[in-house]
Design an enzyme around this catalytic site. Structure first.
Site, mmCIF file in Angstrom:
data_model
loop_
_atom_site.group_PDB
_atom_site.id
_atom_site.type_symbol
_atom_site.label_atom_id
_atom_site.label_comp_id
_atom_site.label_asym_id
_atom_site.label_seq_id
_atom_site.Cartn_x
_atom_site.Cartn_y
_atom_site.Cartn_z
ATOM 1 N N ARG A 84 52.573 14.630 -49.023
ATOM 2 C CA ARG A 84 52.911 13.809 -49.912
ATOM 3 C C ARG A 84 52.632 12.226 -49.537
ATOM 4 O O ARG A 84 52.493 12.175 -48.137
ATOM 5 C CB ARG A 84 54.490 13.787 -50.440
ATOM 6 C CG ARG A 84 54.747 15.047 -51.091
ATOM 7 C CD ARG A 84 56.153 15.045 -51.304
ATOM 8 N NE ARG A 84 56.885 15.789 -50.137
ATOM 9 C CZ ARG A 84 57.941 15.937 -49.706
ATOM 10 N NH1 ARG A 84 59.133 15.819 -50.731
ATOM 11 N NH2 ARG A 84 58.558 16.328 -48.773
ATOM 12 N N LYS A 122 59.111 11.428 -45.688
ATOM 13 C CA LYS A 122 60.066 12.121 -44.646
ATOM 14 C C LYS A 122 60.407 11.279 -43.534
ATOM 15 O O LYS A 122 59.903 10.317 -43.316
ATOM 16 C CB LYS A 122 59.357 13.445 -44.202
ATOM 17 C CG LYS A 122 59.144 14.425 -45.243
ATOM 18 C CD LYS A 122 60.312 15.072 -45.968
ATOM 19 C CE LYS A 122 60.973 15.670 -44.978
ATOM 20 N NZ LYS A 122 62.297 16.485 -45.723
ATOM 21 N N TYR A 170 63.578 9.673 -47.025
ATOM 22 C CA TYR A 170 64.578 10.822 -46.626
ATOM 23 C C TYR A 170 64.817 10.719 -45.224
ATOM 24 O O TYR A 170 63.904 11.125 -44.415
ATOM 25 C CB TYR A 170 63.916 12.072 -47.230
ATOM 26 C CG TYR A 170 63.943 12.077 -48.586
ATOM 27 C CD1 TYR A 170 64.971 12.085 -49.606
ATOM 28 C CD2 TYR A 170 62.636 12.199 -49.421
ATOM 29 C CE1 TYR A 170 64.863 12.076 -50.916
ATOM 30 C CE2 TYR A 170 62.482 12.398 -50.914
ATOM 31 C CZ TYR A 170 63.589 12.480 -51.521
ATOM 32 O OH TYR A 170 63.476 12.298 -52.720
ATOM 33 N N HIS A 207 68.179 12.633 -43.926
ATOM 34 C CA HIS A 207 68.973 13.509 -43.626
ATOM 35 C C HIS A 207 69.513 13.656 -42.311
ATOM 36 O O HIS A 207 69.404 14.551 -41.458
ATOM 37 C CB HIS A 207 68.056 14.714 -43.865
ATOM 38 C CG HIS A 207 67.703 14.991 -45.331
ATOM 39 N ND1 HIS A 207 68.413 15.332 -46.347
ATOM 40 C CD2 HIS A 207 66.467 14.803 -46.012
ATOM 41 C CE1 HIS A 207 67.895 15.159 -47.681
ATOM 42 N NE2 HIS A 207 66.496 15.070 -47.240
ATOM 43 N N GLU A 231 68.336 9.939 -49.926
ATOM 44 C CA GLU A 231 69.334 11.145 -50.248
ATOM 45 C C GLU A 231 70.835 10.856 -50.650
ATOM 46 O O GLU A 231 71.335 11.509 -51.267
ATOM 47 C CB GLU A 231 69.326 12.369 -49.506
ATOM 48 C CG GLU A 231 69.646 12.131 -47.907
ATOM 49 C CD GLU A 231 68.864 11.415 -47.218
ATOM 50 O OE1 GLU A 231 69.307 11.498 -45.886
ATOM 51 O OE2 GLU A 231 67.965 11.016 -47.386
ATOM 52 N N ASP A 255 67.164 21.027 -45.124
ATOM 53 C CA ASP A 255 67.349 19.767 -44.734
ATOM 54 C C ASP A 255 68.772 19.225 -44.446
ATOM 55 O O ASP A 255 68.607 18.029 -43.445
ATOM 56 C CB ASP A 255 66.914 19.092 -45.830
ATOM 57 C CG ASP A 255 65.376 18.659 -46.026
ATOM 58 O OD1 ASP A 255 64.682 18.752 -44.774
ATOM 59 O OD2 ASP A 255 64.640 18.301 -47.102
#
Length: 366
Positions: A15, A75, A94, A96, A118, A270
């Site tokens: 991505r 990510k 993101y 996490h 998130e 995740d």
């Protein structure tokens, strides 16, 4: 503002954080967008596509980080990137954090401004930047689960939809959030018998109203989970606690009660996973087997369908990126309480409470 879009370097992550359409909107507003060469190639976007809308193409990831005031990613930064993140630099991706102490410590030390997709909330308390990837992951969970139920990959040898004269497979979905709803929808479409568990009765009522009769709902508790895992072929872990570690709902001792070849797809990986035996895997090496139970725990499932995922992600992140670029992060967060919920680490301090709670016993929080 100078916005950097580095190429994702996590294992099999294809991505990219922004489509050419998104870049076009930023450039129109007078911002400079720095895209690392071939950052979009895995999602079907060439350097020429980005150049055509005014992006500058940078040859290395180091150049992107060095020049950009805000980094936009898909990510979390991995170890190779930790040293590239600069003091005061905004990183929007993101993260996490609750599932990774090394990442948390690295971003604290960087003194960067870490805003996590998130944990951004809308006016209703929903998670608008997590939703599209949860939709993708929920649907993919059934595709992958169906594949790994096949005998050549050590599954039970069950066809989820069955055939005339043979009962369909049984799918247990733990969690009736976005992941769970999408997984149940896909499994039901294949003709599987689906049981979906949750502790939120409003969600269960919603599922009961919108799903076909072969999707049944039950209240989630240890007793029901222990009973159902003995008879279901595919188990989807789709439980989410905002910004916090996922609860461990399936423990290691429960695996011995499952039939050999049962498949677990833990979409909550995740956030640490809702299965005790979960550990992150990759698209390159997606499964492992414990007590004859197949575990699929890929931490970036939507990366396998990057074109769909990239477009879906940019659709929801772009308005926030524009806000951050136009106003600067401080004013943008002050004006939007939901975006402010995305601020996890600021200038060396953890400011998001669930992250503090996740590491309360392991590290000193500022």
């Amino acid at each position: 503002m100078k916005i950097g879009v580095p190429k994702e370097i996590k294992n099999n992550e294809s991505r990219v954080a922004m489509t050419p359409a998104g870049v076009n909107e930023l450039v129109k507003r007078g911002h400079e967008v720095l895209v690392q060469t071939e950052a979009g190639i895995g999602s079907g976007f060439s350097d020429a596509d980005y150049q055509a809308v005014g992006a500058s193409i940078e040859s290395t990831i180091e150049d992107v980080y060095a020049k950009a005031e805000m980094i936009v990613k898909v990510k979390e930064p991995i170890a190779q990137e930790y040293g590239l993140v600069r003091k005061g630099q905004v990183v929007f991706t993101y993260f996490h954090f609750a599932s990774s102490q090394p990442l948390t410590e690295a971003m604290i030390q960087s003194k960067a401004i870490c805003i996590a997709y998130e944990t951004v909330e809308d006016r209703n308390g929903a998670l608008p930047l997590l939703t599209p990837m949860s939709e993708v992951a929920g649907r993919m969970a059934i595709q992958q689960g169906a594949k790994f139920l096949e005998k050549p990959v050590k599954g039970r040898g069950v066809l989820l939809g069955g055939v005339p004269g043979v009962a369909p497979g049984k799918v247990l979905v733990i969690g009736a959030g976005t992941v769970g709803i999408q997984a149940a929808k896909m499994a039901a479409g294949l003709g599987a018998h689906v049981t979906i568990l949750d502790v939120n009765m409003d969600r269960l009522r919603y599922v009961n109203d919108v799903m076909p009769p072969h999707v049944v709902t039950e209240y989630s508790n240890e007793y029901n989970i222990r009973n159902h895992i003995k008879t279901h072929d595919l188990i989807i872990g789709g439980v989410l606690l905002k910004g916090a570690k996922a609860p461990r709902l399936i423990t290691k001792d429960m695996l011995k009660t499952m039939r050999p070849g049962t498949v677990i797809v833990d979409v909550a990986v995740d956030q640490g996973g809702c299965v005790e035996t979960t550990r992150p895997t990759t698209h390159e090496d997606p499964i492992f087997i414990i007590d004859d139970v197949v575990h699929y725990c890929v931490a970036n499932m939507p990366g396998a369908v990057p074109h769909t995922s990239t477009v879906a992600l940019t659709n929801v992140t772009l308005p926030y990126i524009l806000r951050l670029a136009d106003k600067g992060y401080e004013e943008a967060l002050n004006q939007d309480p939901g975006l402010a919920k995305g601020l996890n680490i600021q200038a060396g301090k953890v400011v998001y409470e669930p992250i503090k709670e996740a590491f309360a016993d392991q590290m000193q929080m500022n």
